[in-house]
Scaffold this motif. Structure first.
Motif, PDB file in Angstrom:
ATOM      1  N   LEU A 163       1.433  41.127 -25.311  1.00 15.97           N
ATOM      2  CA  LEU A 163       1.594  40.312 -26.510  1.00 15.97           C
ATOM      3  C   LEU A 163       0.676  39.104 -26.448  1.00 15.97           C
ATOM      4  O   LEU A 163       0.452  38.527 -25.383  1.00 15.97           O
ATOM      5  N   GLY A 164       0.168  38.718 -27.623  1.00 19.10           N
ATOM      6  CA  GLY A 164      -0.624  37.501 -27.707  1.00 19.10           C
ATOM      7  C   GLY A 164       0.266  36.275 -27.741  1.00 19.10           C
ATOM      8  O   GLY A 164       1.472  36.346 -27.520  1.00 19.10           O
ATOM      9  N   GLN A 165      -0.319  35.138 -28.071  1.00 18.77           N
ATOM     10  CA  GLN A 165       0.431  33.892 -28.085  1.00 18.77           C
ATOM     11  C   GLN A 165       0.913  33.521 -29.472  1.00 18.77           C
ATOM     12  O   GLN A 165       1.401  32.412 -29.702  1.00 18.77           O
ATOM     13  N   HIS A 166       0.778  34.460 -30.414  1.00 17.18           N
ATOM     14  CA  HIS A 166       1.289  34.277 -31.771  1.00 17.18           C
ATOM     15  C   HIS A 166       2.038  35.545 -32.179  1.00 17.18           C
ATOM     16  O   HIS A 166       1.768  36.634 -31.660  1.00 17.18           O
ATOM     17  N   ALA A 167       2.971  35.414 -33.092  1.00 20.20           N
ATOM     18  CA  ALA A 167       3.774  36.553 -33.538  1.00 20.20           C
ATOM     19  C   ALA A 167       2.887  37.637 -34.132  1.00 20.20           C
ATOM     20  O   ALA A 167       2.032  37.356 -34.984  1.00 20.20           O
ATOM     21  N   GLY A 168       3.079  38.892 -33.690  1.00 20.50           N
ATOM     22  CA  GLY A 168       2.320  40.006 -34.223  1.00 20.50           C
ATOM     23  C   GLY A 168       0.954  40.204 -33.622  1.00 20.50           C
ATOM     24  O   GLY A 168       0.235  41.129 -34.019  1.00 20.50           O
ATOM     25  N   HIS A 169       0.552  39.367 -32.662  1.00 15.64           N
ATOM     26  CA  HIS A 169      -0.763  39.486 -32.039  1.00 15.64           C
ATOM     27  C   HIS A 169      -0.665  40.295 -30.744  1.00 15.64           C
ATOM     28  O   HIS A 169       0.347  40.260 -30.040  1.00 15.64           O
ATOM     29  N   VAL A 170      -1.764  41.005 -30.423  1.00  9.94           N
ATOM     30  CA  VAL A 170      -1.871  41.770 -29.186  1.00  9.94           C
ATOM     31  C   VAL A 170      -3.087  41.274 -28.422  1.00  9.94           C
ATOM     32  O   VAL A 170      -4.183  41.172 -28.983  1.00  9.94           O
ATOM     33  N   GLN A 171      -2.901  40.946 -27.152  1.00 11.15           N
ATOM     34  CA  GLN A 171      -4.002  40.507 -26.302  1.00 11.15           C
ATOM     35  C   GLN A 171      -4.506  41.699 -25.495  1.00 11.15           C
ATOM     36  O   GLN A 171      -3.728  42.433 -24.891  1.00 11.15           O
ATOM     37  N   LEU A 172      -5.833  41.900 -25.489  1.00 11.27           N
ATOM     38  CA  LEU A 172      -6.463  43.016 -24.788  1.00 11.27           C
ATOM     39  C   LEU A 172      -7.157  42.501 -23.531  1.00 11.27           C
ATOM     40  O   LEU A 172      -7.993  41.588 -23.593  1.00 11.27           O
ATOM     41  N   ILE A 173      -6.815  43.095 -22.398  1.00 11.49           N
ATOM     42  CA  ILE A 173      -7.367  42.694 -21.100  1.00 11.49           C
ATOM     43  C   ILE A 173      -7.953  43.929 -20.437  1.00 11.49           C
ATOM     44  O   ILE A 173      -7.346  45.004 -20.471  1.00 11.49           O
ATOM     45  N   HIS A 174      -9.116  43.782 -19.832  1.00 16.53           N
ATOM     46  CA  HIS A 174      -9.768  44.907 -19.165  1.00 16.53           C
ATOM     47  C   HIS A 174      -9.796  44.675 -17.661  1.00 16.53           C
ATOM     48  O   HIS A 174     -10.317  43.671 -17.172  1.00 16.53           O
ATOM     49  N   LEU A 175      -9.188  45.623 -16.950  1.00 18.33           N
ATOM     50  CA  LEU A 175      -9.088  45.563 -15.494  1.00 18.33           C
ATOM     51  C   LEU A 175     -10.201  46.389 -14.866  1.00 18.33           C
ATOM     52  O   LEU A 175     -11.053  46.950 -15.571  1.00 18.33           O
ATOM     53  N   SER A 176     -10.200  46.476 -13.556  1.00 15.86           N
ATOM     54  CA  SER A 176     -11.144  47.370 -12.880  1.00 15.86           C
ATOM     55  C   SER A 176     -10.808  48.818 -13.239  1.00 15.86           C
ATOM     56  O   SER A 176      -9.638  49.138 -13.500  1.00 15.86           O
ATOM     57  N   PRO A 177     -11.770  49.719 -13.271  1.00 11.22           N
ATOM     58  CA  PRO A 177     -11.504  51.115 -13.666  1.00 11.22           C
ATOM     59  C   PRO A 177     -10.450  51.775 -12.793  1.00 11.22           C
ATOM     60  O   PRO A 177     -10.389  51.555 -11.579  1.00 11.22           O
ATOM     61  N   CYS A 178      -9.630  52.580 -13.429  1.00 17.72           N
ATOM     62  CA  CYS A 178      -8.583  53.301 -12.699  1.00 17.72           C
ATOM     63  C   CYS A 178      -9.224  54.376 -11.827  1.00 17.72           C
ATOM     64  O   CYS A 178     -10.019  55.186 -12.320  1.00 17.72           O
ATOM     65  N   PRO A 179      -8.903  54.427 -10.532  1.00 21.14           N
ATOM     66  CA  PRO A 179      -9.507  55.446  -9.656  1.00 21.14           C
ATOM     67  C   PRO A 179      -8.910  56.822  -9.930  1.00 21.14           C
ATOM     68  O   PRO A 179      -7.815  56.942 -10.487  1.00 21.14           O
ATOM     69  N   PRO A 180      -9.598  57.893  -9.540  1.00 23.20           N
ATOM     70  CA  PRO A 180      -9.042  59.247  -9.707  1.00 23.20           C
ATOM     71  C   PRO A 180      -7.855  59.456  -8.787  1.00 23.20           C
ATOM     72  O   PRO A 180      -7.677  58.722  -7.807  1.00 23.20           O
TER      73      PRO A 180
END
Length: 474
Positions: A163-180
């Protein structure tokens, strides 16, 4: 003397505390007052079972393709404090680590290498490895009583949605790639490589930081396994919005119904061509996300006029092309109940459930060969089906309506003929045909779902199991 009908079910049926699918939907965990168990989703099979004598668990979250479980205490007598996450190694049968916080844990999301823990107004991210668990970062969020958090899980994916910091918002975060997955898993004879699109190549500098999804608070949040798409619903419960996580653009706006509802969850098909949602109305809706071949979502008969007349947004909506209505939970009937109250109690309460997609192996047809009795094998396209688990102990395997059946029923309808109501393959009417009083909670305004003219849009029940107090799903 007139006596009311008596229920043949137990007056105190077993209620499941928690049910969760693994990221790929291959296994699921369930928590009961007596312990927890791990099952293979389909074919339904008990893998592990562990009894707990001194408390119950509110969350039993499986980590993909591993023996690790994340446990959180809950219920009337918590086995662990609600502010702790226990990392449990089922292969070793012991606790591997323990994370303690200052407030109750509300939600979890994980994939190989990462664990995210959701609280009322923050999300804490941990890195998980063979060396141990280390805290990485903390994010502030809008009020999050449902503990919403979602994480892409296919090899190479990076997306974490909170969730973002406002109602109805979505925060997108990119992590390191998922390993096989580990080699021991990929070489297992029961392991099937899922048909999942490759994760998008996202540059952190160009990726959108957040999405303004709704004007009101979010109630569900889910992502595809690849991390390309994101689905959101709000407290209004009428719309499901699908977003492109790489650009932040709206892909589809899908209408569940016209009246307010509490949507419990959404789930993408592994190939990202369809999505389903389920709510307190007791109905699972299936929508198409593809364009071209395949089923098409329903639209209003006024929608062709939209290029010429400015119509309200409602008439431009896309409705589900298929649905399945779960039968209401059985209720106890009192001897002193009046005829009117008996009619209302017969319908019971709508089932709370959780749904995932499975890929049924393609059927192989043996064709006669030319000489020496040899034959050819002709494989059909893979079929996707749904598995629905209810908190009162129902296990449903549902088949989607075939394109040919929908086409045939549409032709009959165009010719003025009344289409036949499909029956369950088990030889009895499907529970979707159960009638309900209009006064019962869960009656939807889209009444065409209960009309014979739309029976071709109903999913069919392929298999059903009931959870028992002693033997679980059998």
């Amino acid at each position: 003397m007139h006596l009311a009908r008596q229920s043949i079910f137990a007056t105190n049926p077993t209620q499941l505390i928690d049910i969760r699918f693994e990221a790929e939907g291959r296994i699921f965990t369930c928590s009961t007052p007596s312990g927890f168990a791990i099952y293979e989703t389909w074919p339904l099979k008990l893998l592990k079972k562990r009894e707990l004598k001194n408390g119950t668990l509110n969350i039993v979250h499986p980590c993909q393709t591993s023996s690790i479980l994340f446990l959180v205490g809950g219920g009337r007598s918590p086995h662990y404090p609600r502010n702790k996450v226990i990392i449990w190694d089922e292969a070793a049968g012991r606790e591997a680590a323990e994370l303690e916080f200052r407030e109750p844990v509300l939600g979890l999301a994980c994939r190989r290498g990462w664990l995210s823990v959701a609280f009322r107004s923050r999300v804490v991210l941990f890195k998980v490895s063979e060396k141990g668990v280390s805290r990485v970062i903390e994010y502030a969020t809008w009020d999050n009583p449902r503990g919403l958090v979602a994480m892409a899980s296919t090899p190479g994916s990076t997306l974490l949605a909170i969730l973002g910091q406002h109602a109805g918002h979505v925060q997108l975060i990119h992590l390191s790639p998922c390993p096989p997955p580990p080699l021991s898993v990929t070489t297992s004879p029961t392991y099937r490589e899922p048909r999942i699109p490759k994760p998008p190549q996202v540059s952190p500098k160009k990726a959108p930081p957040f999405i303004v999804a709704h004007k009101t608070a979010l109630t569900t949040l889910s992502v595809t396994q690849s991390g390309r798409l994101l689905a959101t619903t709000s407290s209004q419960g009428t719309l499901v919005r699908v977003w492109d996580a790489t650009t932040g653009g709206l892909v589809k706006e899908l209408r569940r119904g016209s009246d307010k509802a509490e949507i419990y969850g959404t789930a993408f098909r592994p190939d990202e061509q369809e999505i389903c949602c389920w709510s307190d109305k007791g109905t699972v809706h299936i929508f198409s996300l593809g364009s071209g071949e395949g089923p098409s979502n329903r639209t209003s008969s006024f929608s062709p006029l939209s290029p010429f007349i400015k119509l309200p947004k409602y008439f431009a909506s896309q409705w589900s092309y298929a649905h399945y209505r779960l039968p209401a939970a059985s209720s106890h009937i009192m001897l002193s109940s009046s005829p009117k109250s008996r009619d209302e109690s017969d319908a019971g309460e709508e089932e709370k459930c959780i749904v995932t997609w499975i890929e049924v192996p393609s059927e192989t047809l043996d064709l006669p060969g030319i000489g020496k009795g040899k034959g050819k094998a002709l494989e059909s396209k893979p079929e996707y089906q749904l598995i629905a688990l209810t908190y009162s102990g129902g296990w449903y395997r549902l088949a989607l309506p075939s394109a040919s059946a929908q086409s045939a029923q549409s032709d009959l309808k165009n010719q003025g003929a009344s289409p036949r109501i499909p029956s369950s393959p088990l030889g009895r009417s499907s529970p979707v045909a159960i009638s309900r009083p209009a006064s019962v909670k869960g009656k939807e305004k889209e009444d065409e779902f209960d009309q014979d003219s739309h029976s071709e849009r109903r999913c069919t029940l392929q298999e059903f199991r009931r959870f028992g107090r002693w033997d679980g799903w059998g």
